[in-house]
Structure formats: C-alpha cells, structure tokens
Design a protein around this motif. Structure first.
Motif, mmCIF file in Angstrom:
data_model
loop_
_atom_site.group_PDB
_atom_site.id
_atom_site.type_symbol
_atom_site.label_atom_id
_atom_site.label_comp_id
_atom_site.label_asym_id
_atom_site.label_seq_id
_atom_site.Cartn_x
_atom_site.Cartn_y
_atom_site.Cartn_z
ATOM 1 N N ILE A 77 -4.395 -8.955 41.531
ATOM 2 C CA ILE A 77 -5.259 -9.566 40.543
ATOM 3 C C ILE A 77 -5.665 -8.414 39.345
ATOM 4 C CG2 ILE A 77 -7.641 -10.497 40.335
ATOM 5 C CD1 ILE A 77 -7.272 -11.442 43.035
ATOM 6 N N ALA A 78 -5.898 -7.420 39.545
ATOM 7 C CA ALA A 78 -5.949 -6.526 38.687
ATOM 8 C C ALA A 78 -4.801 -6.219 37.606
ATOM 9 C CB ALA A 78 -6.454 -4.943 39.252
ATOM 10 N N ALA A 79 -3.746 -6.048 38.445
ATOM 11 C CA ALA A 79 -2.465 -5.880 37.540
ATOM 12 C C ALA A 79 -2.087 -7.237 36.688
ATOM 13 C CB ALA A 79 -1.227 -5.637 38.409
ATOM 14 N N ALA A 80 -2.205 -8.497 37.272
ATOM 15 C CA ALA A 80 -2.255 -9.801 36.371
ATOM 16 C C ALA A 80 -3.141 -9.947 35.500
ATOM 17 C CB ALA A 80 -2.264 -10.855 37.464
ATOM 18 N N ASP A 81 -4.360 -9.359 35.531
ATOM 19 C CA ASP A 81 -5.218 -9.354 34.520
ATOM 20 C C ASP A 81 -5.313 -8.390 33.552
ATOM 21 O OD1 ASP A 81 -7.078 -11.123 35.570
ATOM 22 O OD2 ASP A 81 -8.182 -9.605 36.510
ATOM 23 N N ARG A 82 -4.385 -7.381 33.582
ATOM 24 C CA ARG A 82 -4.147 -6.526 32.302
ATOM 25 C C ARG A 82 -2.865 -6.993 31.739
ATOM 26 N NH1 ARG A 82 -4.338 -2.844 36.437
ATOM 27 N NH2 ARG A 82 -2.212 -2.609 36.666
ATOM 28 N N GLY A 83 -2.195 -7.989 32.299
ATOM 29 C CA GLY A 83 -1.193 -8.648 31.375
ATOM 30 C C GLY A 83 0.154 -7.906 31.372
ATOM 31 N N GLY A 84 0.768 -8.297 30.209
ATOM 32 C CA GLY A 84 1.960 -7.739 29.800
ATOM 33 C C GLY A 84 3.272 -8.270 30.867
ATOM 34 N N TRP A 85 3.182 -8.896 31.738
ATOM 35 C CA TRP A 85 4.199 -9.480 32.528
ATOM 36 C C TRP A 85 5.036 -10.490 32.090
ATOM 37 C CZ3 TRP A 85 4.485 -5.471 35.641
ATOM 38 C CH2 TRP A 85 3.469 -4.665 35.890
ATOM 39 N N ASP A 86 6.379 -10.562 32.295
ATOM 40 C CA ASP A 86 7.280 -11.444 32.211
ATOM 41 C C ASP A 86 7.203 -12.705 33.177
ATOM 42 O OD1 ASP A 86 7.927 -10.554 29.499
ATOM 43 O OD2 ASP A 86 9.108 -9.084 30.707
ATOM 44 N N LEU A 87 7.179 -12.117 34.437
ATOM 45 C CA LEU A 87 7.207 -13.085 35.627
ATOM 46 C C LEU A 87 6.456 -12.462 36.889
ATOM 47 C CD1 LEU A 87 8.599 -15.410 36.968
ATOM 48 C CD2 LEU A 87 10.513 -13.881 37.536
ATOM 49 N N LEU A 88 5.847 -13.231 37.647
ATOM 50 C CA LEU A 88 5.240 -12.622 38.874
ATOM 51 C C LEU A 88 5.932 -13.337 39.866
ATOM 52 C CD1 LEU A 88 1.455 -13.520 38.088
ATOM 53 C CD2 LEU A 88 2.772 -11.510 37.482
ATOM 54 N N VAL A 89 6.302 -12.421 40.887
ATOM 55 C CA VAL A 89 6.926 -13.093 42.114
ATOM 56 C C VAL A 89 5.779 -12.709 43.497
ATOM 57 C CG1 VAL A 89 9.022 -13.001 43.748
ATOM 58 C CG2 VAL A 89 9.257 -12.666 41.157
ATOM 59 N N LEU A 90 5.688 -13.692 43.930
ATOM 60 C CA LEU A 90 4.620 -13.639 45.058
ATOM 61 C C LEU A 90 5.126 -14.071 46.542
ATOM 62 C CD1 LEU A 90 1.393 -15.181 43.181
ATOM 63 C CD2 LEU A 90 2.232 -12.815 43.039
ATOM 64 N N ASP A 91 4.835 -13.271 47.446
ATOM 65 C CA ASP A 91 5.001 -13.570 48.840
ATOM 66 C C ASP A 91 4.290 -14.638 49.292
ATOM 67 O OD1 ASP A 91 5.741 -13.728 51.392
ATOM 68 O OD2 ASP A 91 5.694 -11.546 51.716
ATOM 69 N N GLY A 92 4.524 -15.668 49.596
ATOM 70 C CA GLY A 92 3.751 -16.849 49.974
ATOM 71 C C GLY A 92 3.320 -16.717 51.447
ATOM 72 N N GLU A 93 4.104 -15.756 52.320
ATOM 73 C CA GLU A 93 3.763 -15.482 53.629
ATOM 74 C C GLU A 93 3.003 -14.302 53.825
ATOM 75 O OE1 GLU A 93 4.641 -17.881 56.235
ATOM 76 O OE2 GLU A 93 4.815 -19.044 54.313
ATOM 77 N N ALA A 94 2.592 -13.463 52.912
ATOM 78 C CA ALA A 94 1.800 -12.324 53.157
ATOM 79 C C ALA A 94 0.525 -12.465 54.128
ATOM 80 C CB ALA A 94 1.339 -11.927 51.701
ATOM 81 N N ASP A 95 0.353 -11.746 54.767
ATOM 82 C CA ASP A 95 -0.905 -11.756 55.742
ATOM 83 C C ASP A 95 -2.154 -11.569 54.915
ATOM 84 O OD1 ASP A 95 0.610 -12.060 57.887
ATOM 85 O OD2 ASP A 95 0.525 -9.733 58.560
ATOM 86 N N LYS A 96 -3.063 -12.144 55.516
ATOM 87 C CA LYS A 96 -4.422 -12.386 55.038
ATOM 88 C C LYS A 96 -4.538 -13.274 53.636
ATOM 89 C CE LYS A 96 -6.155 -8.744 57.774
ATOM 90 N NZ LYS A 96 -6.261 -7.376 58.192
ATOM 91 N N SER A 97 -3.993 -12.926 52.747
ATOM 92 C CA SER A 97 -3.987 -13.635 51.442
ATOM 93 C C SER A 97 -2.642 -13.987 50.957
ATOM 94 C CB SER A 97 -4.649 -12.560 50.145
ATOM 95 O OG SER A 97 -5.970 -12.570 50.548
ATOM 96 N N GLY A 98 -2.097 -15.037 51.218
ATOM 97 C CA GLY A 98 -0.765 -15.387 50.700
ATOM 98 C C GLY A 98 -0.641 -15.727 49.399
ATOM 99 N N GLY A 99 0.499 -15.570 49.068
ATOM 100 C CA GLY A 99 1.026 -15.734 47.572
ATOM 101 C C GLY A 99 0.486 -17.049 47.060
ATOM 102 N N MET A 100 0.719 -18.080 47.882
ATOM 103 C CA MET A 100 0.290 -19.436 47.246
ATOM 104 C C MET A 100 -1.030 -19.636 46.852
ATOM 105 S SD MET A 100 2.645 -22.193 49.497
ATOM 106 C CE MET A 100 3.301 -21.553 50.875
ATOM 107 N N GLY A 101 -2.093 -19.139 47.464
ATOM 108 C CA GLY A 101 -3.488 -19.261 47.187
ATOM 109 C C GLY A 101 -3.680 -18.410 46.136
ATOM 110 N N LEU A 102 -3.144 -17.141 46.120
ATOM 111 C CA LEU A 102 -3.385 -16.030 45.024
ATOM 112 C C LEU A 102 -2.586 -16.710 43.655
ATOM 113 C CD1 LEU A 102 -2.449 -12.864 46.883
ATOM 114 C CD2 LEU A 102 -4.728 -13.669 45.731
ATOM 115 N N CYS A 103 -1.486 -17.630 43.939
ATOM 116 C CA CYS A 103 -0.914 -17.996 42.496
ATOM 117 C C CYS A 103 -1.777 -18.938 42.139
ATOM 118 C CB CYS A 103 0.559 -18.629 42.869
ATOM 119 S SG CYS A 103 1.031 -19.794 41.527
#
Length: 159
Positions: A77-103
């Motif tokens: 969240i902190a890195a995404a808030d700073r911006g400057g990214w061309d693409l985010l790749v998130l692991d939807g199966e990450a423990d505790k906070s999966g990439g789908m909810g974070l997306c």
C-alpha cells in the motif's frame, strides 16, 4: 515456504526502503528508463517465479524491467501510494491479505492506480478476480508464456 518478514529478495542487492519495498535500480536518462513493476507476494519463491517467467526485459534491446518486491500488505500500500509504477502484480493466494482484496482496495483508494495483474490459485477463481477489479488474471500453475504475454500487453500499451 511462506516468508512473512521477507523484505528483500536475497538475489537482489538493491537497498530496502523504510516501507520494505526493494528500490529499483537507477536508470540513466529518460530514454533508458524501463518499465517499473511492483510485485507483491509473501512467498519469495512466487516472486522469483514471476520475475523468471516475465524475464529481464520485454523484448531484445529494450530497457530492463525495474522490479520492486514487497512481502507485506503495508509495504504494498505504501509503495502503491507513492506511485510511479507501470504495473502491479499481486499474489491472490498470499497468506493473511491476498492480492484480490488488496487489488480492490488499491483500485478504490489510489489515484490513477496502474493496471493490476492478479495471480489466482486456479483457473476457476477468475470470477472472484473480477470482483477485485483486476485488469487481468493469470491462474496457477503459472504458465510463463501467458504471464509474460499478459505483462507485456499492459506495458506495451502504456509505452
């Protein structure tokens, strides 16, 4: 093996920022700037698999991709808030906070959120990824060609 506290991939010598994101390597001049991808997974093997599947650049003679890896939701969240990214790749199966909810959270909270690719646990999870507002979904087991093609499609469109 899940690594909740991993803040930097051991194969990378880039320094870690205070938020836990690995700082991408510096570029020289705007023409040399490659695409910047933020990669989230609590599992270092998933992060390594994604980087290997996509490769160091989109095509021959293109600038290298600047990867930044994060292992925790707070760092993402902190890195995404700073911006400057061309693409985010998130692991939807990450423990505790999966990439789908974070997306979904990032798409609703980050101004001009970049495209997001979510890695799902299986092909049948595509419907759930649509709830997350993901721009694309790549199911497991990860197909290197499909993942590279998906990432390249977004990065070529942004160029």
């Amino acid at each position: 093996m899940t690594d909740q506290t991993d803040q930097m991939d051991p194969t990378t010598t880039s320094p870690t920022s205070p938020t836990g994101a690995i700082a991408p390597t510096a570029r020289t001049g705007p023409a040399a700037r490659g695409p910047r991808i933020l990669l989230y997974s609590d599992d270092r093997t998933v992060r390594a698999h994604v980087r290997t599947a996509v490769g160091p650049r989109l095509r021959a003679h293109a600038p290298e991709i600047a990867w930044a890896e994060v292992a925790t939701p707070a760092a993402l969240i902190a890195a995404a808030d700073r911006g400057g990214w061309d693409l985010l790749v998130l692991d939807g199966e990450a423990d505790k906070s999966g990439g789908m909810g974070l997306c979904r959270q990032l798409k609703n909270e980050v101004y001009r959120c970049p495209p997001v690719v979510v890695l799902t646990g299986r092909p049948d999870d595509g419907w759930l990824a649509s709830w997350s507002l993901a721009d694309a979904v790549v199911p497991r087991p990860l197909d290197a060609i499909e993942l590279q093609r998906t990432v390249a499609g977004f990065l070529n469109a942004a160029a």
